[in-house]
Design a protein around this motif. Structure first.
Motif, PDB file in Angstrom:
ATOM      1  N   VAL A 501     -10.690  49.824  -6.277  1.00 57.83           N
ATOM      2  CA  VAL A 501     -11.289  50.758  -5.326  1.00 57.83           C
ATOM      3  C   VAL A 501     -10.329  51.894  -4.999  1.00 57.83           C
ATOM      4  O   VAL A 501     -10.744  53.068  -4.901  1.00 57.83           O
ATOM      5  CB  VAL A 501     -11.714  50.012  -4.043  1.00 57.83           C
ATOM      6  CG1 VAL A 501     -12.199  51.001  -2.986  1.00 57.83           C
ATOM      7  CG2 VAL A 501     -12.800  48.993  -4.351  1.00 57.83           C
ATOM      8  N   HIS A 502      -9.056  51.582  -4.847  1.00 57.61           N
ATOM      9  CA  HIS A 502      -8.110  52.637  -4.457  1.00 57.61           C
ATOM     10  C   HIS A 502      -7.977  53.702  -5.542  1.00 57.61           C
ATOM     11  O   HIS A 502      -7.679  54.867  -5.247  1.00 57.61           O
ATOM     12  CB  HIS A 502      -6.739  52.047  -4.112  1.00 57.61           C
ATOM     13  CG  HIS A 502      -5.975  51.522  -5.296  1.00 57.61           C
ATOM     14  ND1 HIS A 502      -6.143  50.240  -5.793  1.00 57.61           N
ATOM     15  CD2 HIS A 502      -5.037  52.116  -6.081  1.00 57.61           C
ATOM     16  CE1 HIS A 502      -5.340  50.055  -6.822  1.00 57.61           C
ATOM     17  NE2 HIS A 502      -4.654  51.173  -7.026  1.00 57.61           N
ATOM     18  N   ILE A 503      -8.200  53.335  -6.805  1.00 58.54           N
ATOM     19  CA  ILE A 503      -8.169  54.327  -7.884  1.00 58.54           C
ATOM     20  C   ILE A 503      -9.429  55.174  -7.861  1.00 58.54           C
ATOM     21  O   ILE A 503      -9.383  56.402  -7.986  1.00 58.54           O
ATOM     22  CB  ILE A 503      -8.004  53.636  -9.256  1.00 58.54           C
ATOM     23  CG1 ILE A 503      -6.605  53.020  -9.357  1.00 58.54           C
ATOM     24  CG2 ILE A 503      -8.258  54.621 -10.402  1.00 58.54           C
ATOM     25  CD1 ILE A 503      -6.336  52.307 -10.657  1.00 58.54           C
ATOM     26  N   GLU A 505     -11.243  55.886  -5.376  1.00 55.14           N
ATOM     27  CA  GLU A 505     -11.273  56.751  -4.185  1.00 55.14           C
ATOM     28  C   GLU A 505     -10.382  57.985  -4.313  1.00 55.14           C
ATOM     29  O   GLU A 505     -10.453  58.883  -3.478  1.00 55.14           O
ATOM     30  CB  GLU A 505     -10.871  55.933  -2.956  1.00 55.14           C
ATOM     31  CG  GLU A 505     -11.936  54.918  -2.538  1.00 55.14           C
ATOM     32  CD  GLU A 505     -11.491  54.096  -1.340  1.00 55.14           C
ATOM     33  OE1 GLU A 505     -10.268  54.107  -1.052  1.00 55.14           O
ATOM     34  OE2 GLU A 505     -12.344  53.447  -0.721  1.00 55.14           O
ATOM     35  N   ARG A 506      -9.581  58.043  -5.362  1.00 53.52           N
ATOM     36  CA  ARG A 506      -8.716  59.218  -5.556  1.00 53.52           C
ATOM     37  C   ARG A 506      -9.523  60.458  -5.941  1.00 53.52           C
ATOM     38  O   ARG A 506      -9.066  61.583  -5.763  1.00 53.52           O
ATOM     39  CB  ARG A 506      -7.697  58.949  -6.669  1.00 53.52           C
ATOM     40  CG  ARG A 506      -6.635  57.925  -6.344  1.00 53.52           C
ATOM     41  CD  ARG A 506      -5.780  57.697  -7.592  1.00 53.52           C
ATOM     42  NE  ARG A 506      -4.823  56.617  -7.387  1.00 53.52           N
ATOM     43  CZ  ARG A 506      -4.122  56.063  -8.383  1.00 53.52           C
ATOM     44  NH1 ARG A 506      -4.270  56.516  -9.622  1.00 53.52           N
ATOM     45  NH2 ARG A 506      -3.273  55.089  -8.121  1.00 53.52           N
TER      46      ARG A 506
END
Length: 751
Positions: A501-503, A505-506
């Protein structure tokens, strides 16, 4: 079989207030045929009183001249309900409770909201009826069935139906009754074998179709009316080169010469540059000895050179065989010999695959070679300065290979688009617009990637063309170029969702308006996860090299029924036929046939698929539901017969895909001494999951039939896939004797 005219209906509506002291109101009773008469004032129309909202209790009585036993079996089968009753998107078996079958019902619409309900089916002791209970809602349906082998009477009572489906609350009693009556009529049609599984979108109405074509191209901005001079130049270019890639780039260059046509790793090309360069390349090909009627091979990744070669060959009248980059050397040699290819255009990374071909076959570089080493390339050919060549009577055709990496590939000649109708067909189901920015990581040698490129020229869209798919790189390109349309195959959608998810969201993906997937089934779990994360922008396109498009499921279709392949676009006819080539009843599984104006022009050296009434057999089995949506059960060669039961792998794959421990799954049929055939499951587990074979079998046992339980469960690090991302199931059960098995190690960021 039973005579269609012998079916008679008897129904009555009884409404009651479910409160103490309420009176019972009986509203009319009549006997009618299975359809309402066209004249609303006819005396044959049933007497009924429409109430503003549905009552708490509704009784419906129906009679048919068909066997009771056949009706009983159908109504006890959970899959009957979503097939014959509109508004039910799915009905999935769950683990039984207290000996009674449990089902998960998916109802509603994208506009009103989707609801899922757990429903218990309680069958009477003497098997004369059953109840569908939804205790959490305080709602149920009671069904009583009486009759014999010649006659059936059904009495259905619905209590608090408005709590089940969001649309029911605003309906009248008569509307709900007619819904039930029509659904039961389709059950009767299944028993009788009625020829109802045909759905047409304007195919039989030329006037309506032409009017809709005009509306679609005007709405999308394909035809220019506000600049008459540019519009005339566009039409002249199309008249000169045709409705193909060459004509598309030429017409776009006439309207918007400086607009960016293509972006790849090497930079930018405008529409004017594409038109001028491909003209010079066609002249250079002619000077090198190629002429109309010849055929060349193109073995390349997605990039500008590949596109320029296709366009230039089309202008010269030379056919182009689009070679799958996953083909082994000996298969390429077979295609070269079979199709009598005069020359090959090749990317450097594939030089080793053609090094042993006959020296008489000319070789050219399709990509840019560092230092100028290797064969003459596209830029060098253009730089020779040739500008003239004889215009062919017919433009060159593109030949798409239909098989995977085992067996001699069949070459299918793709037809040229037939005017604006081809563009309008897809626009009728997918809201593409002119001047969009389109990302195409799907291979151009694949029918879907090629179709998208052809569409892009008509829409004057800017195409962003990565050479290979990488999930994070796709998100970066979407954010950088404000991509509005993403052309994908299912594994690409899945790989993006697999990114942390953190990728994800970039990257700002808010520019996306359409994500169109084609080439293989989309798992229901993938459909819902993607739309939940990225919005209702997903479109599932079903088609093939032979029939082009067949159906498109838009976001509303997918919200209601995530496994659907959708509805036919404009000018398309879809039918589900039996072995006698006659339509089956709605809800019955059979062979899917498709008719439209873009059916392929035949194989290069193979017999064509079966044909019926101007439609081609897709090779798939499936069914049409009551609202005209198509569902695919699987390939006709994937269905197995286990213990006398027809079993498809796809429902098992769909069920296992919902398990959080499962990353990917493929199910295939294998021989079995006892049952003839059985299913085997190949599962890729998520890292750290504790899933084992017994858990897989137990999970399927409580959701599908016992014949659907995979006796063999194998855990793999990756599934074998072709260059388009499609799972190569034949490599799971035993590769071709002449080809070693190739299990591609698929990284999380690639298909």
């Amino acid at each position: 079989m039973f005579d269609h005219n012998s079916i008679r209906w008897r129904f009555r509506i009884i409404t009651r207030k479910a409160r103490a002291g309420s009176r019972c109101l009986t509203v009319g009773e009549s006997r009618v045929t299975n359809e309402f008469p066209a004249d609303p004032s006819s005396s044959n129309r049933p007497t009924r009183i429409d109430t503003p909202v549905v009552a708490d209790v509704i009784d419906v009585v129906a009679e048919f001249a068909i066997p009771k036993s056949a009706v009983w079996e159908l109504l006890l089968e959970s899959q009957t309900y979503p097939r014959v009753f509109p508004g039910i998107g799915a009905c999935e078996p769950l683990e039984s409770s207290d000996g009674h079958m449990m089902m998960r019902l998916r109802v509603g619409t994208a506009d009103l909201g989707i609801r899922t309900h757990s429903v218990r089916m309680v069958v009477g002791r003497i098997r004369d009826g059953f109840e569908l209970q939804c205790p959490t809602l305080g709602s149920f349906a009671s069904v009583r069935i009486t009759g014999d082998e010649q006659h059936t009477k059904i009495v259905a009572t619905f209590f608090a139906a408005n709590r089940v489906h969001p649309a029911v609350a605003g309906m009248s009693n008569a509307t709900v009754t007619e819904w039930a009556r029509a659904g039961l009529g389709r059950v009767a049609d299944l028993v009788r074998g009625a020829h109802t599984s045909v759905v047409v979108n304007g195919e039989n109405s030329p006037l309506r179709r032409h009017a809709e074509v005009t509306r679609q191209i005007m709405t999308a901005g394909v035809a220019v009316t506000y600049r008459l001079d540019r519009g005339v130049r566009q039409l002249r270019r199309l008249a000169e080169w045709g409705f193909n890639l060459a004509g598309g780039y030429a017409a776009a260059a006439a309207f918007a010469p400086e607009r960016t046509a293509l972006v790849d790793a090497e930079g930018v090309r405008t529409f004017a540059e594409m038109h001028d360069r491909t003209h010079a390349l066609a002249a250079a090909m002619h000077a090198a000895g190629l002429a109309a009627g010849d055929a060349i091979g193109l073995l390349a990744r997605n990039h500008r050179g590949m596109v320029e070669i296709m366009v230039a060959a089309g202008k010269l009248g030379v056919d182009v065989a689009l070679l799958n980059t996953g083909l082994p050397a000996r298969r390429i040699e077979e295609v070269v010999q079979r199709d009598k290819l005069s020359a090959l255009f090749i990317d450097a990374e594939f030089d080793h695959l053609v090094q042993y071909l006959h020296a008489d076959i000319a070789r050219y570089a399709s990509d840019i070679r560092p230092g100028g080493f290797g064969p003459v390339g596209v830029d060098e050919l253009i730089a020779r300065g040739h500008r003239t060549f004889p215009k062919p009577t017919h433009p060159g055709k593109l030949v798409v290979l239909t098989s995977g990496t085992s067996g001699t590939p069949k070459g299918a000649r793709r037809p040229h688009p037939k005017g604006f109708g081809t563009v309008a067909a897809l626009l009728s189901r997918i809201p593409l617009r002119t001047d969009d920015t389109m990302l195409i990581p799907a291979p151009l040698f694949h029918t879907w990637g090629l179709a998208a490129l052809q569409m892009s020229t008509a829409l004057r869209a800017t195409v962003v063309l990565p050479s290979q798919f990488d999930a994070e790189e796709c998100l970066r390109l979407i954010a950088e170029y404000k991509v509005t349309t993403f052309i994908a195959v299912p594994i690409m959608v899945h790989r993006i969702l697999e990114l942390p998810v953190h990728i994800r969201e970039r990257y700002d993906t808010s520019s996306l308006k359409v994500v169109a997937s084609c080439g293989a089934p989309l798992a229901a779990n993938t459909v819902l996860r993607f739309m939940d994360d990225y919005g209702d922008i997903l479109y599932n396109v079903y088609g093939s090299t032979e029939v082009s498009w067949a159906t498109v499921a838009d976001p509303k279709d997918l919200r209601a029924a995530p496994t659907t392949a959708g509805r036919p676009p404009l000018g398309t006819r879809v039918a589900v036929l039996g072995t006698d080539h006659k339509p089956l009843p709605v809800g019955a599984t059979g062979h899917i046939y498709v008719g439209n104006h873009m059916l392929f022009d035949g194989y290069v050296n193979s017999a064509p698929p079966n044909e019926a009434d101007g439609m081609l057999d897709t090779g798939d089995l499936g069914f049409l539901d009551a609202s005209g949506k198509l569902f695919i059960d699987g390939r006709d060669d994937e269905m197995i017969i286990s213990g006398g039961e027809n079993v498809f792998p796809r429902p098992v794959e769909e069920a296992l895909a919902y398990l959080p421990q499962v990353s990917e799954v493929a199910v295939v049929g294998v021989p079995d001494q006892e049952f003839g055939q059985r299913l085997a499951a190949f599962v890729v587990k998520r890292e750290g999951s504790g899933l084992d074979s017994d858990m897989v079998r137990s999970y399927i046992k409580h959701r599908l039939s016992r014949f659907s339980v995979p006796r063999d469960v194998t855990f793999l690090n990756a599934l074998p896939r072709g260059e388009t991302g499609k799972i190569l199931k034949r490599l799971l059960i035993g590769p071709d004797a002449t080809d070693p098995p190739v299990i591609r190690s698929v990284a999380p960021g690639s298909p």
